[in-house]
Design an enzyme around this catalytic site. Structure first.
Site, PDB file in Angstrom:
ATOM      1  N   TYR A   1       0.850  -1.202   0.000  1.00 12.84           N
ATOM      2  CA  TYR A   1       0.000   0.000   0.000  1.00 12.84           C
ATOM      3  C   TYR A   1       0.879   1.243   0.000  1.00 12.84           C
ATOM      4  O   TYR A   1       1.899   1.283   0.686  1.00 12.84           O
ATOM      5  CB  TYR A   1      -0.890   0.017   1.244  1.00 12.84           C
ATOM      6  CG  TYR A   1      -2.325  -0.346   0.930  1.00 12.84           C
ATOM      7  CD1 TYR A   1      -3.034   0.381  -0.030  1.00 12.84           C
ATOM      8  CD2 TYR A   1      -2.968  -1.392   1.583  1.00 12.84           C
ATOM      9  CE1 TYR A   1      -4.340   0.052  -0.330  1.00 12.84           C
ATOM     10  CE2 TYR A   1      -4.278  -1.719   1.288  1.00 12.84           C
ATOM     11  CZ  TYR A   1      -4.964  -0.989   0.325  1.00 12.84           C
ATOM     12  OH  TYR A   1      -6.250  -1.305   0.018  1.00 12.84           O
TER      13      TYR A   1
ATOM     14  N   ASP B   1      -7.830  14.786 -23.943  1.00 13.80           N
ATOM     15  CA  ASP B   1      -7.830  13.351 -23.631  1.00 13.80           C
ATOM     16  C   ASP B   1      -7.258  12.642 -24.853  1.00 13.80           C
ATOM     17  O   ASP B   1      -7.952  12.455 -25.857  1.00 13.80           O
ATOM     18  CB  ASP B   1      -9.265  12.884 -23.336  1.00 13.80           C
ATOM     19  CG  ASP B   1      -9.346  11.380 -23.049  1.00 13.80           C
ATOM     20  OD1 ASP B   1      -8.364  10.667 -23.325  1.00 13.80           O
ATOM     21  OD2 ASP B   1     -10.401  10.932 -22.571  1.00 13.80           O
TER      22      ASP B   1
ATOM     23  N   ARG C   1      -2.569  -1.418 -18.076  1.00 18.17           N
ATOM     24  CA  ARG C   1      -3.859  -0.718 -17.980  1.00 18.17           C
ATOM     25  C   ARG C   1      -3.781   0.278 -16.841  1.00 18.17           C
ATOM     26  O   ARG C   1      -3.633  -0.105 -15.676  1.00 18.17           O
ATOM     27  CB  ARG C   1      -4.986  -1.708 -17.716  1.00 18.17           C
ATOM     28  CG  ARG C   1      -5.217  -2.661 -18.856  1.00 18.17           C
ATOM     29  CD  ARG C   1      -6.510  -3.395 -18.678  1.00 18.17           C
ATOM     30  NE  ARG C   1      -7.578  -2.617 -19.239  1.00 18.17           N
ATOM     31  CZ  ARG C   1      -8.012  -2.729 -20.500  1.00 18.17           C
ATOM     32  NH1 ARG C   1      -7.453  -3.589 -21.304  1.00 18.17           N
ATOM     33  NH2 ARG C   1      -8.998  -1.995 -20.942  1.00 18.17           N
TER      34      ARG C   1
ATOM     35  N   GLU D   1      -0.578   4.815  -0.159  1.00 20.66           N
ATOM     36  CA  GLU D   1      -1.393   6.026  -0.257  1.00 20.66           C
ATOM     37  C   GLU D   1      -0.534   7.275  -0.080  1.00 20.66           C
ATOM     38  O   GLU D   1       0.302   7.323   0.823  1.00 20.66           O
ATOM     39  CB  GLU D   1      -2.484   6.039   0.821  1.00 20.66           C
ATOM     40  CG  GLU D   1      -3.787   5.452   0.335  1.00 20.66           C
ATOM     41  CD  GLU D   1      -4.075   4.121   0.985  1.00 20.66           C
ATOM     42  OE1 GLU D   1      -3.096   3.412   1.294  1.00 20.66           O
ATOM     43  OE2 GLU D   1      -5.259   3.814   1.186  1.00 20.66           O
TER      44      GLU D   1
ATOM     45  N   THR E   1      -4.779   7.275 -21.150  1.00 24.55           N
ATOM     46  CA  THR E   1      -4.639   5.928 -20.616  1.00 24.55           C
ATOM     47  C   THR E   1      -3.256   5.443 -21.052  1.00 24.55           C
ATOM     48  O   THR E   1      -2.624   6.025 -21.930  1.00 24.55           O
ATOM     49  CB  THR E   1      -5.730   4.987 -21.144  1.00 24.55           C
ATOM     50  OG1 THR E   1      -5.800   5.103 -22.562  1.00 24.55           O
ATOM     51  CG2 THR E   1      -7.079   5.302 -20.538  1.00 24.55           C
TER      52      THR E   1
ATOM     53  N   LYS F   1      -3.188   1.840 -24.451  1.00 25.97           N
ATOM     54  CA  LYS F   1      -3.625   1.819 -25.863  1.00 25.97           C
ATOM     55  C   LYS F   1      -2.376   1.953 -26.748  1.00 25.97           C
ATOM     56  O   LYS F   1      -1.544   1.055 -26.705  1.00 25.97           O
ATOM     57  CB  LYS F   1      -4.656   2.924 -26.103  1.00 25.97           C
ATOM     58  CG  LYS F   1      -5.941   2.718 -25.263  1.00 25.97           C
ATOM     59  CD  LYS F   1      -7.035   3.675 -25.643  1.00 25.97           C
ATOM     60  CE  LYS F   1      -8.318   3.388 -24.885  1.00 25.97           C
ATOM     61  NZ  LYS F   1      -8.428   4.111 -23.608  1.00 25.97           N
TER      62      LYS F   1
HETATM   63  N1  DSN Z   1     -12.950   1.591 -23.813  1.00 22.73           N
HETATM   64  C1  DSN Z   1     -12.110   2.577 -24.442  1.00 22.73           C
HETATM   65  C2  DSN Z   1     -12.199   2.470 -25.904  1.00 22.73           C
HETATM   66  O1  DSN Z   1     -12.490   1.395 -26.380  1.00 22.73           O
HETATM   67  O2  DSN Z   1     -11.978   3.430 -26.621  1.00 22.73           O
HETATM   68  C3  DSN Z   1     -12.373   3.915 -23.968  1.00 22.73           C
HETATM   69  O3  DSN Z   1     -12.631   3.922 -22.609  1.00 22.73           O
END
Ligand code: DSN
Length: 443
Positions: free
Chosen positions: A51, A197, A232, A53, A223, A226
């Site tokens: 942990y 974003d 993730r 925090e 994120t 991707k």
């Molecule tokens: N689930 C993602 C996507 O497929 O673009 C976005 O959150």
């Protein structure tokens, strides 16, 4: 591992089956990718036991001497990669990260301006009624023009009319490059914060294949799983522009993550982000980004040549949306299912001016991040385009009934028939023969 319980064995067997599925099939979901063995290794490390925090040097729990170093490395590498002064690598994923940004920048009831979901936006960009961002804030949404590109006149008009506190420039199913400069000009006219974003295109931004939001946005969210090809998770960056407007903005974002919305960070994920950031600095990563867009262009051209329609007529990024509306409304569900049977997995998606519904949409969203990671190139994209065209031709002769009950019955029957359909099964054999010659991850 010592534990030989039946439960563990069942899970290991399922993981093996999933790995087999990923290798034998062709994954075209544009938000999915595969991580390197190095990222994969740290995800199952002892870092998950701890942990932590708080932030490096200021934790609520003891024993974080090493975790502090891990998080500092991740933050420093992301700062260097994007040339930004402030980074938070703790968000559990993109949705909580966006909420944290809004929490830091807005009060409940303030106005948020984002792209409509049906036009390629994301749920967390203020999709009304059913989402947190569309409920806690006064959500106003802009759309796209007939050519599927952002309607900047509408963005400006809505911004002047509603005076948003935050404007979001981001998307999940938009095939074109986003012009962050235009968004910033509008944000300045109404004194709004500009949040970019870039979850989908981070890797392309790093590789010089997409305009960078860093000179224009105050806050950038991405994120990490991707096109960035990490674990993730998510990261929030405050740019020089953001810090110039509010020198406390970085600390506000940190406070919005914890104690605002989250508890302990996922340290193994943090380590994975640090590794992915180092890998993204390598020249091979720039080559990867170039191949992702070249492959997307080849895939789009291949499908267009076979008469498959695409939203906006093509792509400038890693993704495109197949538009099935000319063949009938709401065909996305059956085509996505048929593609899966044929060994190609993608996702059904709405198209601008959707004649169907979100659950029975008329589009299929596809992209090239994963197939490019596997080492496929433009020759394979031409072949994949051919398979997709064949599946569409084969499965869209039957229209989706309008009546909901009849529709459900039709789809149940369609799926049953698709599973044993000779054409789909034979495409699947071709797909498997090609896909299995590529590993899941290749530099
Ligand atoms: N689930 C993602 C996507 O497929 O673009 C976005 O959150």
């Amino acid at each position: 591992m010592q534990n030989k319980s039946p439960q563990r064995d069942e899970i290991v067997s399922l993981i093996t089956q999933e790995e087999d599925r990923q290798i034998k099939m062709i994954g075209l979901i544009p938000s999915e990718n595969a991580v390197s063995p190095e990222v994969s290794e740290v995800l199952s490390s002892c870092l998950s036991n701890k942990y932590a925090e708080g932030y490096p040097g200021k934790r609520y729990y003891e024993g974080n001497q090493i975790i502090d170093k891990v998080e500092n490395l991740a933050r420093d590498r992301v700062k260097e990669l994007f040339s930004v002064p402030y980074v938070n690598v703790q968000p559990y994923s993109g949705s909580p990260a966006n909420l944290a940004i809004y929490f830091a920048l807005m009060q409940p009831g303030d106005t948020l301006l984002g792209l409509k979901l049906a036009n390629g936006g994301h749920l967390t960009h203020g999709h009304p009624k059913v989402t947190g961002s569309g409920t806690f804030y006064n959500s106003v949404q802009y759309g796209v023009l007939a050519d599927a590109r952002i309607d900047f006149d509408e963005v400006r008009e809505l911004a002047h009319k509603h005076k948003p506190k935050v404007i979001v420039a981001g998307n999940t199913a938009y095939p074109f490059e986003l012009d962050f400069k235009k968004f910033r000009a509008i944000a300045d006219e109404v004194d709004a914060w500009l949040v970019a974003d870039i979850s989908h295109v981070t890797g392309l931004v790093i590789g010089g294949e997409h305009m960078s939001p860093v000179p224009f946005a105050h806050v950038v969210m991405s994120t990490t799983h991707k096109t960035f090809r990490g674990p993730r998770g998510a990261m929030i960056m405050v740019t020089d522009e953001g810090m110039a407007r509010d020198p406390k903005l970085g600390k506000k974002i940190d406070a919005a993550i914890i104690p605002g919305l989250q508890g302990g960070p996922h340290n193994a994920t943090t380590a994975g982000i640090a590794i992915a950031a180092a890998q993204a600095m390598r020249p091979e990563f720039t080559q990867y980004a170039k191949r992702v867009t070249a492959n997307a262009t080849a895939l789009a051209e291949g499908m267009l040549a076979r008469g498959v329609q695409l939203v906006g007529g093509g792509t400038e990024t890693h993704l495109m949306v197949i538009d099935l509306t000319r063949l009938g409304a709401g065909l996305g569900t059956q085509v996505a299912y048929a593609l899966d049977v044929a060994g190609i997995y993608a996702n059904k998606n709405t198209v601008p001016n959707e004649p169907g519904s979100p659950f029975y949409p008329s589009g299929i969203r596809i992209g090239t991040p994963l197939v490019t990671t596997r080492g496929m190139n433009t020759a394979e994209m031409k072949q994949i385009a051919e398979w997709i065209a064949r599946v569409i031709e084969h499965t869209t002769t039957e229209q989706l009934p309008k009546d909901l009950k009849a529709r459900r019955a039709f789809l149940k029957d369609f799926k049953k028939r698709a599973k044993t359909d000779k054409v789909l099964r034979s495409i699947r054999e071709e797909v498997e023969a090609m896909a299995t010659t590529f590993p899941l991850f290749k530099w």
